[in-house]
Design an enzyme around this catalytic site. Structure first.
Site, mmCIF file in Angstrom:
data_model
loop_
_atom_site.group_PDB
_atom_site.id
_atom_site.type_symbol
_atom_site.label_atom_id
_atom_site.label_comp_id
_atom_site.label_asym_id
_atom_site.label_seq_id
_atom_site.Cartn_x
_atom_site.Cartn_y
_atom_site.Cartn_z
ATOM 1 N N ARG A 59 0.800 -1.197 0.140
ATOM 2 C CA ARG A 59 0.444 -0.295 -0.093
ATOM 3 C C ARG A 59 0.522 0.691 0.409
ATOM 4 O O ARG A 59 0.482 2.318 -0.562
ATOM 5 C CB ARG A 59 -1.131 -0.188 1.334
ATOM 6 C CG ARG A 59 -2.101 -1.474 0.906
ATOM 7 C CD ARG A 59 -2.995 -0.804 2.454
ATOM 8 N NE ARG A 59 -3.159 -1.642 3.250
ATOM 9 C CZ ARG A 59 -2.708 -3.004 3.487
ATOM 10 N NH1 ARG A 59 -2.903 -3.857 2.711
ATOM 11 N NH2 ARG A 59 -1.228 -3.078 4.614
ATOM 12 N N GLU A 96 7.245 -9.985 16.833
ATOM 13 C CA GLU A 96 6.906 -10.643 18.449
ATOM 14 C C GLU A 96 6.718 -11.813 17.758
ATOM 15 O O GLU A 96 7.258 -12.924 18.576
ATOM 16 C CB GLU A 96 5.426 -10.120 18.584
ATOM 17 C CG GLU A 96 4.463 -10.845 19.218
ATOM 18 C CD GLU A 96 3.019 -10.174 19.302
ATOM 19 O OE1 GLU A 96 2.292 -9.700 18.708
ATOM 20 O OE2 GLU A 96 2.634 -10.595 21.032
HETATM 21 P P1 AMP Z 1 4.810 -2.312 11.625
HETATM 22 O O1 AMP Z 1 6.476 -2.671 10.995
HETATM 23 O O2 AMP Z 1 4.197 -2.615 12.681
HETATM 24 O O3 AMP Z 1 4.289 -0.495 11.996
HETATM 25 O O4 AMP Z 1 3.326 -2.797 10.374
HETATM 26 C C1 AMP Z 1 3.489 -1.502 9.291
HETATM 27 C C2 AMP Z 1 3.063 -2.113 7.872
HETATM 28 O O5 AMP Z 1 1.708 -3.239 8.122
HETATM 29 C C3 AMP Z 1 1.982 -1.232 7.172
HETATM 30 O O6 AMP Z 1 2.805 -1.601 5.897
HETATM 31 C C4 AMP Z 1 1.143 -1.511 7.210
HETATM 32 O O7 AMP Z 1 0.534 -1.495 6.138
HETATM 33 C C5 AMP Z 1 0.871 -3.253 8.187
HETATM 34 N N1 AMP Z 1 -0.604 -2.762 9.245
HETATM 35 C C6 AMP Z 1 -0.037 -2.777 10.044
HETATM 36 N N2 AMP Z 1 -1.100 -2.889 11.349
HETATM 37 C C7 AMP Z 1 -2.561 -2.779 10.151
HETATM 38 C C8 AMP Z 1 -3.101 -2.666 10.757
HETATM 39 N N3 AMP Z 1 -3.955 -2.389 11.762
HETATM 40 N N4 AMP Z 1 -3.901 -1.631 9.262
HETATM 41 C C9 AMP Z 1 -3.891 -2.148 8.453
HETATM 42 N N5 AMP Z 1 -2.718 -1.748 7.609
HETATM 43 C C10 AMP Z 1 -2.083 -2.597 9.367
#
Ligand code: AMP
Length: 171
Positions: A59, A96
């Protein structure tokens, strides 16, 4: 004033129980809202001499591309392993449970390039932290990070302390 939050749809328990998935597709089908988002995500990084805008699969690509065109910068895709055809550099980070890896073409960022990292959403910050490491291992400078949505309760910002971070919508 347009209420951007109203264009983000919450999908409970997707893709697994307990996750509140933030669906951005209602925003994408509204030309007016999408244009406004691109303008606001770009604004803090105008006149910063950005050379490359790095979009995180998948995205992130949707936002990185129009932002790069606004800034007159190149676009760099950062992808999951095995998707990029040329020689890559990679960074593995801890989740995690287990690990994840992201890759970028080894010639995508040149030493001294000023790079803006773009993704749709900041959750735990692991992905964007890994993207910062990729840019820096290529000799680039992370000049800013721009998100549409920040899940502030997950404290992802602590992982990218010290970088200029901009997020339009907080949950
Ligand atoms: P993080 O590495 O945990 O910050 O996860 C970020 C990535 O996971 C991004 O590319 C987001 O598109 C996706 N992502 C994580 N959690 C969500 C959520 N609740 N809704 C949509 N996309 C998410």
């Amino acid at each position: 004033m347009i209420n951007l939050e109203s264009f983000i749809r919450n999908i409970p328990d997707f893709p697994k129980p307990g996750i509140q998935f933030k669906d951005i597709t209602p925003l994408l089908i509204s030309p007016f809202a999408f244009r406004e988002v691109i303008s606001q995500m770009t604004k803090p990084f105008r006149s910063q001499g950005i050379d490359k805008v790095l979009g995180i699969e998948a995205r992130g690509f949707l936002f990185a591309s129009p932002i790069a065109m606004e800034l007159g910068a190149g676009i760099v895709p950062v992808r999951k392993p095995g998707k990029l055809p040329f020689e890559t550099i990679s960074h593995t980070y801890t989740l995690e449970y287990g690990t994840d890896t992201i890759e970028m073409h080894k010639d995508a960022v040149s030493p001294g390039d000023k790079v803006l990292i773009v993704d749709d959403l900041l959750a735990t910050g692991g992905t964007v932290e890994a993207a910062c490491k990729l840019v820096e291992s290529a000799g680039g400078v992370v000049t800013g990070i721009s998100f549409l949505v920040e899940l502030a309760f997950l404290n992802g910002r602590t992982k990218i302390d010290g970088y200029p971070v901009h997020a339009l919508i907080q949950f």
